[in-house]
Motif scaffolding. Structure first.
Motif, PDB file in Angstrom:
ATOM      1  N   GLY A 190       0.787  -1.219   0.000  1.00 30.76           N
ATOM      2  CA  GLY A 190       0.000   0.000   0.000  1.00 30.76           C
ATOM      3  C   GLY A 190       0.820   1.270   0.000  1.00 30.76           C
ATOM      4  O   GLY A 190       0.291   2.356  -0.258  1.00 30.76           O
ATOM      5  N   SER A 191       2.125   1.183   0.295  1.00 30.72           N
ATOM      6  CA  SER A 191       2.971   2.381   0.264  1.00 30.72           C
ATOM      7  C   SER A 191       3.247   2.769  -1.186  1.00 30.72           C
ATOM      8  O   SER A 191       3.287   1.933  -2.080  1.00 30.72           O
ATOM      9  CB  SER A 191       4.281   2.131   1.000  1.00 30.72           C
ATOM     10  N   LYS A 192       3.410   4.067  -1.422  1.00 33.45           N
ATOM     11  CA  LYS A 192       3.697   4.586  -2.754  1.00 33.45           C
ATOM     12  C   LYS A 192       4.961   5.436  -2.714  1.00 33.45           C
ATOM     13  O   LYS A 192       4.969   6.491  -2.125  1.00 33.45           O
ATOM     14  CB  LYS A 192       2.517   5.434  -3.256  1.00 33.45           C
ATOM     15  N   PRO A 193       6.067   4.987  -3.324  1.00 32.14           N
ATOM     16  CA  PRO A 193       6.241   3.693  -3.987  1.00 32.14           C
ATOM     17  C   PRO A 193       6.250   2.541  -2.973  1.00 32.14           C
ATOM     18  O   PRO A 193       6.366   2.785  -1.774  1.00 32.14           O
ATOM     19  CB  PRO A 193       7.588   3.831  -4.683  1.00 32.14           C
ATOM     20  N   LEU A 194       6.144   1.330  -3.482  1.00 34.60           N
ATOM     21  CA  LEU A 194       6.207   0.150  -2.634  1.00 34.60           C
ATOM     22  C   LEU A 194       7.571   0.100  -1.945  1.00 34.60           C
ATOM     23  O   LEU A 194       8.606   0.086  -2.601  1.00 34.60           O
ATOM     24  CB  LEU A 194       6.003  -1.104  -3.483  1.00 34.60           C
ATOM     25  N   TYR A 195       7.556   0.087  -0.600  1.00 39.30           N
ATOM     26  CA  TYR A 195       8.808   0.089   0.155  1.00 39.30           C
ATOM     27  C   TYR A 195       9.208  -1.342   0.508  1.00 39.30           C
ATOM     28  O   TYR A 195       8.429  -2.095   1.095  1.00 39.30           O
ATOM     29  CB  TYR A 195       8.667   0.904   1.448  1.00 39.30           C
ATOM     30  N   ILE A 196      10.455  -1.694   0.141  1.00 38.49           N
ATOM     31  CA  ILE A 196      11.003  -3.014   0.448  1.00 38.49           C
ATOM     32  C   ILE A 196      12.378  -2.837   1.064  1.00 38.49           C
ATOM     33  O   ILE A 196      13.255  -2.202   0.462  1.00 38.49           O
ATOM     34  CB  ILE A 196      11.122  -3.888  -0.824  1.00 38.49           C
ATOM     35  N   ARG A 197      12.562  -3.348   2.269  1.00 39.08           N
ATOM     36  CA  ARG A 197      13.897  -3.369   2.863  1.00 39.08           C
ATOM     37  C   ARG A 197      14.432  -4.792   2.771  1.00 39.08           C
ATOM     38  O   ARG A 197      13.846  -5.726   3.332  1.00 39.08           O
ATOM     39  CB  ARG A 197      13.885  -2.906   4.318  1.00 39.08           C
ATOM     40  N   ALA A 198      15.529  -4.932   2.037  1.00 32.85           N
ATOM     41  CA  ALA A 198      16.133  -6.244   1.799  1.00 32.85           C
ATOM     42  C   ALA A 198      17.532  -6.273   2.383  1.00 32.85           C
ATOM     43  O   ALA A 198      18.254  -5.270   2.350  1.00 32.85           O
ATOM     44  CB  ALA A 198      16.178  -6.546   0.302  1.00 32.85           C
ATOM     45  N   VAL A 199      17.910  -7.427   2.895  1.00 33.83           N
ATOM     46  CA  VAL A 199      19.247  -7.607   3.459  1.00 33.83           C
ATOM     47  C   VAL A 199      19.945  -8.736   2.720  1.00 33.83           C
ATOM     48  O   VAL A 199      19.401  -9.845   2.610  1.00 33.83           O
ATOM     49  CB  VAL A 199      19.180  -7.939   4.962  1.00 33.83           C
ATOM     50  N   LEU A 200      21.124  -8.446   2.210  1.00 28.62           N
ATOM     51  CA  LEU A 200      21.994  -9.486   1.668  1.00 28.62           C
ATOM     52  C   LEU A 200      22.906  -9.956   2.795  1.00 28.62           C
ATOM     53  O   LEU A 200      23.672  -9.169   3.363  1.00 28.62           O
ATOM     54  CB  LEU A 200      22.826  -8.945   0.509  1.00 28.62           C
ATOM     55  N   HIS A 201      22.806 -11.227   3.146  1.00 34.49           N
ATOM     56  CA  HIS A 201      23.653 -11.796   4.188  1.00 34.49           C
ATOM     57  C   HIS A 201      24.883 -12.436   3.550  1.00 34.49           C
ATOM     58  O   HIS A 201      24.776 -13.166   2.553  1.00 34.49           O
ATOM     59  CB  HIS A 201      22.886 -12.864   4.970  1.00 34.49           C
ATOM     60  N   VAL A 202      26.032 -12.159   4.132  1.00 31.97           N
ATOM     61  CA  VAL A 202      27.284 -12.808   3.737  1.00 31.97           C
ATOM     62  C   VAL A 202      27.892 -13.410   5.002  1.00 31.97           C
ATOM     63  O   VAL A 202      27.384 -13.209   6.108  1.00 31.97           O
ATOM     64  CB  VAL A 202      28.256 -11.818   3.066  1.00 31.97           C
ATOM     65  N   GLU A 203      28.981 -14.131   4.833  1.00 32.18           N
ATOM     66  CA  GLU A 203      29.554 -14.853   5.974  1.00 32.18           C
ATOM     67  C   GLU A 203      30.747 -14.151   6.624  1.00 32.18           C
ATOM     68  O   GLU A 203      31.079 -14.448   7.768  1.00 32.18           O
ATOM     69  CB  GLU A 203      29.965 -16.262   5.541  1.00 32.18           C
ATOM     70  N   ARG A 204      31.397 -13.216   5.885  1.00 32.01           N
ATOM     71  CA  ARG A 204      32.599 -12.574   6.431  1.00 32.01           C
ATOM     72  C   ARG A 204      32.617 -11.081   6.090  1.00 32.01           C
ATOM     73  O   ARG A 204      32.003 -10.647   5.111  1.00 32.01           O
ATOM     74  CB  ARG A 204      33.859 -13.238   5.869  1.00 32.01           C
ATOM     75  N   ASP A 205      33.358 -10.307   6.861  1.00 31.27           N
ATOM     76  CA  ASP A 205      33.489  -8.867   6.609  1.00 31.27           C
ATOM     77  C   ASP A 205      34.110  -8.597   5.242  1.00 31.27           C
ATOM     78  O   ASP A 205      33.751  -7.625   4.566  1.00 31.27           O
ATOM     79  CB  ASP A 205      34.348  -8.213   7.697  1.00 31.27           C
ATOM     80  N   SER A 206      35.054  -9.431   4.824  1.00 29.89           N
ATOM     81  CA  SER A 206      35.691  -9.235   3.519  1.00 29.89           C
ATOM     82  C   SER A 206      34.664  -9.366   2.389  1.00 29.89           C
ATOM     83  O   SER A 206      34.745  -8.656   1.379  1.00 29.89           O
ATOM     84  CB  SER A 206      36.829 -10.238   3.325  1.00 29.89           C
ATOM     85  N   GLN A 207      33.715 -10.265   2.562  1.00 28.58           N
ATOM     86  CA  GLN A 207      32.657 -10.419   1.557  1.00 28.58           C
ATOM     87  C   GLN A 207      31.720  -9.206   1.563  1.00 28.58           C
ATOM     88  O   GLN A 207      31.266  -8.768   0.512  1.00 28.58           O
ATOM     89  CB  GLN A 207      31.875 -11.700   1.824  1.00 28.58           C
ATOM     90  N   LYS A 208      31.445  -8.685   2.738  1.00 35.62           N
ATOM     91  CA  LYS A 208      30.610  -7.488   2.835  1.00 35.62           C
ATOM     92  C   LYS A 208      31.244  -6.332   2.071  1.00 35.62           C
ATOM     93  O   LYS A 208      30.546  -5.594   1.352  1.00 35.62           O
ATOM     94  CB  LYS A 208      30.404  -7.122   4.300  1.00 35.62           C
TER      95      LYS A 208
END
Length: 295
Positions: free
Chosen positions: A216-234
């Motif tokens: 129902g929000s305009k624009p459609l609000y989506i908060r997504a998280v990409l999970h990685v395993e190490r700080d170097s990958q982040k």
């Protein structure tokens, strides 16, 4: 009398199962990638045409587990095999040109053939010569030779599946194309974009979770998280001055907008979830099958 049933698409990694699901449904539901094991969950697509309805389950590639993520993926695949009325065993035709493909039980490491009615689909026929295609048809007369990428052989496959479906009322409304929520596909589109843009640096260490989806929000609000395993990958995902994550977020947002048909504000984050592929509680939180339950 109408026909309806569960059609499970299964086989080794990189056989083209996800592309086949998208062709059957006529909509991009499953992410596709040249990288093996990009499908981690079973994806549900629905095709209703004429007097037949197929509930199509795309599955992770059949493989020997190397960690508990692989065990969860194998459980998802074997659960879909168990539920099937029709089992489409997808085989890369280029790999069985001069040798017989394994039976499905052999490919899946099962002690006996599954109860479902079985159909062998020899995919990637577009990579064969005309002579090789003739040889394949003669060698496997009861199979379907097709190209999920180009669509060749799809009418024959649909007809073969329809013939094997049990008589039944439709199981879902005719206009539905999946039973899974939109937020599931949003997470998959973000992960697919990461696979495309980050090369071979960390594809299997990535998972995506939708933390907030404001209908129902305009624009459609989506908060997504990409999970990685190490700080170097982040650091790789974020990139210098945040340029990589901006590029990734823009491409993922455009995919989601095409899917939902409206403007989207994608709020994309990267977090470290140490060793999530080897952590049962982390896997369960991210929506995977229980890796400790044997199928």
């Amino acid at each position: 009398m109408t026909k309806a049933g569960i059609v499970t698409v299964a086989g080794y990694p990189n056989a083209g199962k996800s592309t086949l699901l998208n062709q059957l449904v006529g909509e991009k539901l499953a992410i596709t990638s040249a990288k093996a094991q990009s499908t981690r969950h079973r994806i549900v697509g629905i095709r209703t045409e004429g007097e037949a309805q197929m509930i199509i389950l795309d599955t992770p590639g059949l493989l020997e587990p190397k960690d508990i993520l692989h065990s969860a993926m194998r459980n998802a695949a074997l659960g879909a095999v168990r539920d099937a009325d029709v089992l489409v065993h997808v085989v890369d035709a280029t790999r069985v040109l001069y040798k017989s493909p394994p039976t499905f039980a052999e490919a899946a490491g099962l002690p006996a053939a599954p109860r479902a009615r079985l159909l062998l689909a020899l995919n990637k026929s577009d990579l064969l010569s005309d002579e090789q295609r003739i040889e394949m048809r003669l060698a496997y007369p009861h199979s379907v030779l097709l190209s999920a990428t180009g669509g060749d052989g799809m009418p024959e496959l649909v007809a073969a599946i329809t013939q094997l479906l049990p008589q039944s009322p439709f199981l879902y409304p005719e206009d539905e194309i999946s039973t899974q929520p939109v937020r599931f596909f949003c997470a998959e589109f973000v992960r697919e974009t990461a696979l495309e843009q980050l090369g071979d640096e960390l594809p299997h260490a990535l998972a995506c979770e939708i933390e907030e989806y404001r209908e129902g929000s305009k624009p459609l609000y989506i908060r997504a998280v990409l999970h990685v395993e190490r700080d170097s990958q982040k650091r790789i995902v974020i990139g210098a001055s945040g340029q990589q994550i901006k590029k990734l977020g823009k491409a993922a947002r455009e995919k989601i907008e095409r899917f939902v048909g409206e403007p989207v504000y994608l709020d994309l984050w990267v977090k470290v979830l140490p060793n999530w592929r080897r952590n049962r509680s982390a896997l369960m939180r991210l929506g995977y099958d229980d890796p400790t339950v044997s199928r």
